[in-house]
Design a protein around this motif. Structure first.
Motif, short mmCIF file in Angstrom:
data_model
loop_
_atom_site.label_atom_id
_atom_site.label_comp_id
_atom_site.label_asym_id
_atom_site.label_seq_id
_atom_site.Cartn_x
_atom_site.Cartn_y
_atom_site.Cartn_z
N PHE A 162 16.98 -44.62 2.24
CA PHE A 162 17.57 -45.00 3.47
C PHE A 162 16.63 -46.15 3.99
O PHE A 162 17.04 -47.09 4.75
CB PHE A 162 17.90 -43.85 4.57
CG PHE A 162 18.90 -42.65 4.10
CD1 PHE A 162 19.76 -43.17 3.36
CD2 PHE A 162 18.72 -41.61 4.64
CE1 PHE A 162 20.93 -42.08 3.09
CE2 PHE A 162 19.61 -40.57 4.18
CZ PHE A 162 20.83 -40.92 3.55
N GLN A 163 15.27 -45.91 3.82
CA GLN A 163 14.22 -46.95 4.43
C GLN A 163 14.65 -48.12 3.65
O GLN A 163 14.69 -49.26 4.26
CB GLN A 163 12.90 -46.37 4.24
CG GLN A 163 12.50 -45.29 5.11
CD GLN A 163 11.08 -44.78 4.83
OE1 GLN A 163 10.04 -45.89 4.71
NE2 GLN A 163 10.72 -43.50 4.61
N ILE A 164 14.87 -48.06 2.53
CA ILE A 164 14.63 -49.28 1.53
C ILE A 164 16.15 -49.97 2.12
O ILE A 164 16.46 -51.33 2.36
CB ILE A 164 14.64 -49.23 0.15
CG1 ILE A 164 13.19 -48.73 -0.19
CG2 ILE A 164 15.15 -50.49 -0.61
CD1 ILE A 164 13.22 -48.44 -1.72
N GLU A 165 17.29 -49.35 1.94
CA GLU A 165 18.38 -49.84 2.27
C GLU A 165 18.73 -50.36 3.89
O GLU A 165 19.15 -51.50 3.95
CB GLU A 165 19.49 -48.75 2.11
CG GLU A 165 20.72 -48.89 2.59
CD GLU A 165 22.00 -47.89 2.62
OE1 GLU A 165 22.89 -47.99 1.45
OE2 GLU A 165 21.79 -46.92 3.38
N ALA A 166 18.10 -49.71 4.86
CA ALA A 166 18.34 -50.31 6.13
C ALA A 166 17.43 -51.41 6.26
O ALA A 166 17.71 -52.38 6.99
CB ALA A 166 17.61 -49.32 7.16
N THR A 167 16.14 -51.41 5.47
CA THR A 167 15.36 -52.79 5.45
C THR A 167 16.18 -53.97 4.87
O THR A 167 16.26 -54.92 5.49
CB THR A 167 13.97 -52.44 4.71
OG1 THR A 167 13.40 -51.46 5.38
CG2 THR A 167 13.29 -53.84 4.75
N ALA A 168 16.86 -53.71 3.78
CA ALA A 168 17.74 -54.70 3.20
C ALA A 168 18.89 -55.19 4.22
O ALA A 168 18.89 -56.34 4.34
CB ALA A 168 18.07 -54.25 1.84
N GLN A 188 18.93 -55.38 7.16
CA GLN A 188 18.90 -56.13 8.46
C GLN A 188 19.30 -57.76 8.14
O GLN A 188 19.30 -58.29 9.22
CB GLN A 188 17.31 -56.08 8.71
CG GLN A 188 16.33 -56.99 7.95
CD GLN A 188 14.80 -56.80 8.37
OE1 GLN A 188 14.71 -57.10 9.43
NE2 GLN A 188 14.17 -56.26 7.39
N PHE A 189 19.15 -58.14 6.82
CA PHE A 189 19.69 -59.43 6.60
C PHE A 189 21.28 -59.59 6.57
O PHE A 189 21.95 -58.86 5.81
CB PHE A 189 19.15 -59.84 5.18
CG PHE A 189 17.59 -60.03 5.29
CD1 PHE A 189 16.97 -61.10 5.59
CD2 PHE A 189 16.85 -58.84 4.93
CE1 PHE A 189 15.40 -61.20 5.60
CE2 PHE A 189 15.40 -58.91 4.84
CZ PHE A 189 14.80 -60.10 5.14
N PRO A 190 21.94 -60.26 7.29
CA PRO A 190 23.27 -60.19 7.68
C PRO A 190 23.94 -60.61 6.29
O PRO A 190 25.06 -60.21 6.08
CB PRO A 190 23.70 -61.28 8.68
CG PRO A 190 22.22 -62.10 8.59
CD PRO A 190 20.98 -61.51 8.10
N GLU A 191 23.44 -61.23 5.39
CA GLU A 191 24.10 -61.38 3.96
C GLU A 191 24.19 -60.33 3.10
O GLU A 191 24.82 -60.36 2.36
CB GLU A 191 23.37 -62.77 3.36
CG GLU A 191 22.11 -62.55 3.00
CD GLU A 191 21.23 -62.93 4.02
OE1 GLU A 191 19.81 -63.32 3.77
OE2 GLU A 191 21.38 -62.92 5.29
N VAL A 192 23.50 -59.34 3.59
CA VAL A 192 23.37 -58.12 2.57
C VAL A 192 24.20 -57.02 3.10
O VAL A 192 24.51 -56.71 4.08
CB VAL A 192 22.15 -57.44 2.44
CG1 VAL A 192 22.24 -56.00 1.85
CG2 VAL A 192 20.98 -58.35 1.96
N LYS A 193 25.51 -56.88 2.30
CA LYS A 193 26.48 -55.92 2.67
C LYS A 193 26.39 -54.55 2.01
O LYS A 193 26.82 -53.50 2.61
CB LYS A 193 27.87 -56.53 2.13
CG LYS A 193 28.35 -58.04 2.65
CD LYS A 193 28.22 -58.08 4.44
CE LYS A 193 28.39 -59.48 4.77
NZ LYS A 193 27.75 -59.86 6.09
#
Length: 114
Positions: A89-95, A97-102
């Motif tokens: 979850f930490q990695i996923e949430a960090t990624a 935050q960038f709007p282009e990452v769905k």
């Protein structure tokens, strides 16, 4: 909490680069050494860093799927389901935050197994 609800966002200013997503994930993996005394006093913590665990690649496709490739030679991402989930979850949430990452995919797929 063993869920995304247990995550706390912190703001950091990283140097501008050509690979901001990869750099931000790499920064996260440095873990506790990046927390300020104030953040620690607030009870913010992380399971990172993990010995031997490192990001070896990041690729974002046109559909917004971010594939993150890691090395985990010491199997530090395995463990109890709560811990494995929090690492994910930490990695996923960090990624995300960038709007282009769905969506975020991890390689190898056996990472973060209880």
């Amino acid at each position: 909490k063993c869920s995304r609800d247990g995550l706390v966002a912190i703001e950091k200013n990283l140097p501008v680069s050509k690979t901001p997503i990869k750099d931000t994930i790499s920064w996260l993996l440095q873990g506790k050494e990046n927390l300020t005394p104030s953040e620690i006093q607030q009870g913010i913590t992380t399971e990172y860093p993990l010995e031997g665990f490192s990001l070896i690649g990041a690729s974002l496709d046109k559909n917004g799927i971010l594939v993150l490739s890691f090395a985990d030679p010491l199997n530090k991402t395995s463990g109890g389901s709560c811990r494995s989930s929090l690492l994910w979850f930490q990695i996923e949430a960090t990624a995300k935050q960038f709007p282009e990452v769905k969506e975020v995919e991890f390689r190898p797929p056996e990472l973060f197994q209880p």
